[in-house]
Scaffold this motif. Structure first.
Motif, PDB file in Angstrom:
ATOM      1  N   ARG A   1       0.851  -1.187   0.000  1.00 46.62           N
ATOM      2  CA  ARG A   1       0.000   0.000   0.000  1.00 46.62           C
ATOM      3  C   ARG A   1       0.887   1.236   0.000  1.00 46.62           C
ATOM      4  O   ARG A   1       1.975   1.227   0.570  1.00 46.62           O
ATOM      5  N   VAL A   2       0.424   2.301  -0.620  1.00 44.84           N
ATOM      6  CA  VAL A   2       1.233   3.510  -0.725  1.00 44.84           C
ATOM      7  C   VAL A   2       1.569   4.062   0.659  1.00 44.84           C
ATOM      8  O   VAL A   2       2.669   4.576   0.882  1.00 44.84           O
ATOM      9  N   GLU A   3       0.644   3.955   1.610  1.00 46.70           N
ATOM     10  CA  GLU A   3       0.914   4.443   2.972  1.00 46.70           C
ATOM     11  C   GLU A   3       2.071   3.678   3.608  1.00 46.70           C
ATOM     12  O   GLU A   3       2.901   4.256   4.317  1.00 46.70           O
ATOM     13  N   THR A   4       2.135   2.384   3.340  1.00 50.95           N
ATOM     14  CA  THR A   4       3.227   1.550   3.859  1.00 50.95           C
ATOM     15  C   THR A   4       4.546   1.973   3.243  1.00 50.95           C
ATOM     16  O   THR A   4       5.571   2.062   3.930  1.00 50.95           O
ATOM     17  N   VAL A   5       4.534   2.250   1.933  1.00 55.15           N
ATOM     18  CA  VAL A   5       5.752   2.694   1.243  1.00 55.15           C
ATOM     19  C   VAL A   5       6.224   4.021   1.825  1.00 55.15           C
ATOM     20  O   VAL A   5       7.419   4.203   2.109  1.00 55.15           O
ATOM     21  N   ILE A   6       5.327   4.957   2.042  1.00 50.98           N
ATOM     22  CA  ILE A   6       5.695   6.273   2.589  1.00 50.98           C
ATOM     23  C   ILE A   6       6.335   6.112   3.965  1.00 50.98           C
ATOM     24  O   ILE A   6       7.397   6.698   4.241  1.00 50.98           O
ATOM     25  N   ARG A   7       5.691   5.331   4.843  1.00 57.60           N
ATOM     26  CA  ARG A   7       6.252   5.108   6.192  1.00 57.60           C
ATOM     27  C   ARG A   7       7.623   4.444   6.110  1.00 57.60           C
ATOM     28  O   ARG A   7       8.557   4.833   6.813  1.00 57.60           O
ATOM     29  N   SER A   8       7.751   3.444   5.265  1.00 57.59           N
ATOM     30  CA  SER A   8       9.012   2.695   5.167  1.00 57.59           C
ATOM     31  C   SER A   8      10.133   3.551   4.605  1.00 57.59           C
ATOM     32  O   SER A   8      11.275   3.462   5.059  1.00 57.59           O
ATOM     33  N   ILE A   9       9.815   4.396   3.642  1.00 58.53           N
ATOM     34  CA  ILE A   9      10.842   5.280   3.072  1.00 58.53           C
ATOM     35  C   ILE A   9      11.331   6.261   4.125  1.00 58.53           C
ATOM     36  O   ILE A   9      12.526   6.534   4.228  1.00 58.53           O
ATOM     37  N   LYS A  10      10.410   6.784   4.920  1.00 59.39           N
ATOM     38  CA  LYS A  10      10.812   7.685   6.023  1.00 59.39           C
ATOM     39  C   LYS A  10      11.733   6.942   7.001  1.00 59.39           C
ATOM     40  O   LYS A  10      12.737   7.484   7.461  1.00 59.39           O
ATOM     41  N   LYS A  11      11.376   5.711   7.331  1.00 61.91           N
ATOM     42  CA  LYS A  11      12.189   4.898   8.233  1.00 61.91           C
ATOM     43  C   LYS A  11      13.566   4.635   7.622  1.00 61.91           C
ATOM     44  O   LYS A  11      14.594   4.759   8.306  1.00 61.91           O
ATOM     45  N   MET A  12      13.602   4.321   6.328  1.00 58.92           N
ATOM     46  CA  MET A  12      14.873   4.052   5.644  1.00 58.92           C
ATOM     47  C   MET A  12      15.739   5.306   5.586  1.00 58.92           C
ATOM     48  O   MET A  12      16.961   5.223   5.681  1.00 58.92           O
ATOM     49  N   GLU A  13      15.092   6.479   5.476  1.00 56.19           N
ATOM     50  CA  GLU A  13      15.840   7.736   5.507  1.00 56.19           C
ATOM     51  C   GLU A  13      16.490   7.905   6.876  1.00 56.19           C
ATOM     52  O   GLU A  13      17.675   8.263   6.974  1.00 56.19           O
ATOM     53  N   GLY A  14      15.747   7.626   7.924  1.00 56.99           N
ATOM     54  CA  GLY A  14      16.278   7.730   9.282  1.00 56.99           C
ATOM     55  C   GLY A  14      17.444   6.781   9.526  1.00 56.99           C
ATOM     56  O   GLY A  14      18.357   7.081  10.294  1.00 56.99           O
ATOM     57  N   GLN A  15      17.441   5.626   8.856  1.00 59.14           N
ATOM     58  CA  GLN A  15      18.523   4.643   8.989  1.00 59.14           C
ATOM     59  C   GLN A  15      19.708   4.958   8.081  1.00 59.14           C
ATOM     60  O   GLN A  15      20.740   4.291   8.159  1.00 59.14           O
ATOM     61  N   GLY A  16      19.545   5.954   7.186  1.00 58.05           N
ATOM     62  CA  GLY A  16      20.631   6.308   6.272  1.00 58.05           C
ATOM     63  C   GLY A  16      20.688   5.456   5.018  1.00 58.05           C
ATOM     64  O   GLY A  16      21.628   5.574   4.225  1.00 58.05           O
ATOM     65  N   THR A  17      19.685   4.607   4.804  1.00 61.22           N
ATOM     66  CA  THR A  17      19.664   3.746   3.624  1.00 61.22           C
ATOM     67  C   THR A  17      19.454   4.560   2.357  1.00 61.22           C
ATOM     68  O   THR A  17      20.002   4.237   1.303  1.00 61.22           O
ATOM     69  N   LEU A  18      18.683   5.622   2.458  1.00 61.76           N
ATOM     70  CA  LEU A  18      18.416   6.508   1.333  1.00 61.76           C
ATOM     71  C   LEU A  18      18.297   7.923   1.852  1.00 61.76           C
ATOM     72  O   LEU A  18      18.263   8.155   3.062  1.00 61.76           O
ATOM     73  N   SER A  19      18.240   8.870   0.921  1.00 61.91           N
ATOM     74  CA  SER A  19      18.057  10.281   1.291  1.00 61.91           C
ATOM     75  C   SER A  19      16.820  10.809   0.590  1.00 61.91           C
ATOM     76  O   SER A  19      16.454  10.324  -0.482  1.00 61.91           O
ATOM     77  N   ILE A  20      16.214  11.826   1.190  1.00 64.99           N
ATOM     78  CA  ILE A  20      15.078  12.496   0.571  1.00 64.99           C
ATOM     79  C   ILE A  20      15.436  13.984   0.474  1.00 64.99           C
ATOM     80  O   ILE A  20      15.729  14.618   1.481  1.00 64.99           O
ATOM     81  N   VAL A  21      15.425  14.503  -0.766  1.00 64.84           N
ATOM     82  CA  VAL A  21      15.723  15.912  -1.003  1.00 64.84           C
ATOM     83  C   VAL A  21      14.594  16.466  -1.857  1.00 64.84           C
ATOM     84  O   VAL A  21      14.351  15.978  -2.969  1.00 64.84           O
TER      85      VAL A  21
END
Length: 197
Positions: free
Chosen positions: A171-191
């Protein structure tokens, strides 16, 4: 993949496709070879007339929807332009004749199909995986590989959260939450709302 001049010599014509315009529908007879000159195309299946499953994206230089040309079949998915796109379109009979005359091109398609089958196999494995972040990471890796971005630095991922959801079965909501979590872990960045991976 195929030289533009060669395609035109064999009868290919230019076709302009507007953003969101359908190129062909799932289960239409396969009658053309398509190669993108500029733009982006996605192939999708629709489940229950509401959920979209993205089979893949195709970019400048890519061809798409070719397998059924070889077995007189139907297109397995719907293709549509995600941005304004210009492509070359070659009738099936001319495409098959071209492959018969240019065996090296036919061999390139064998390799292309083998790579796509491998990618589909990995996608199925990824969908069966229970770890949300692993599913998302695999989509991001596949995106970079498809665009031949092999550098170690993080690259901008031009996929929306909805597209990632449609490629993973999440679900898109799950993707949004997971991407935020991955950003916090340093796996990816959001700019500026864009993902860099």
């Amino acid at each position: 993949m195929i030289d533009q001049d060669l395609l035109i010599t064999w009868g290919a014509t230019h076709k302009k496709i507007r953003r969101k315009q359908i190129i062909f529908y799932e289960d239409d007879p396969a009658i053309y070879f398509h190669q993108i000159l500029t733009g982006r195309v996605k192939m999708i299946n629709t489940v229950d007339q509401s959920k979209e499953i993205i089979q893949g994206f195709y970019y400048e230089g890519d061809s798409f929807g070719e397998p059924p040309l070889f077995y007189n079949g139907l297109y397995p998915a719907t293709a549509l332009a995600t941005i304004d796109t210009i492509m070359l379109r070659l009738p099936k009979e001319s495409f098959i004749a071209l492959m018969s005359e240019h065996k090296e091109l036919a061999m390139k398609f064998v390799v292309l199909f083998a790579n796509r089958l491998r990618r589909k196999s990995l996608q199925l494995k990824n969908i069966a995986c229970n770890e949300t972040e692993a599913k998302i990471c695999q989509v991001l890796v596949d995106y970079k590989v498809q665009l031949k971005r092999t550098e170690k630095l993080k690259s901008r991922i031009d996929l929306t959260r909805q597209e990632i959801a449609d490629m993973t079965g999440l679900r898109v909501e799950t993707v949004i939450r997971s991407i935020k979590k991955m950003e916090g872990q340093g796996t990816l960045s959001i700019v500026n709302s864009k993902i860099f991976y």
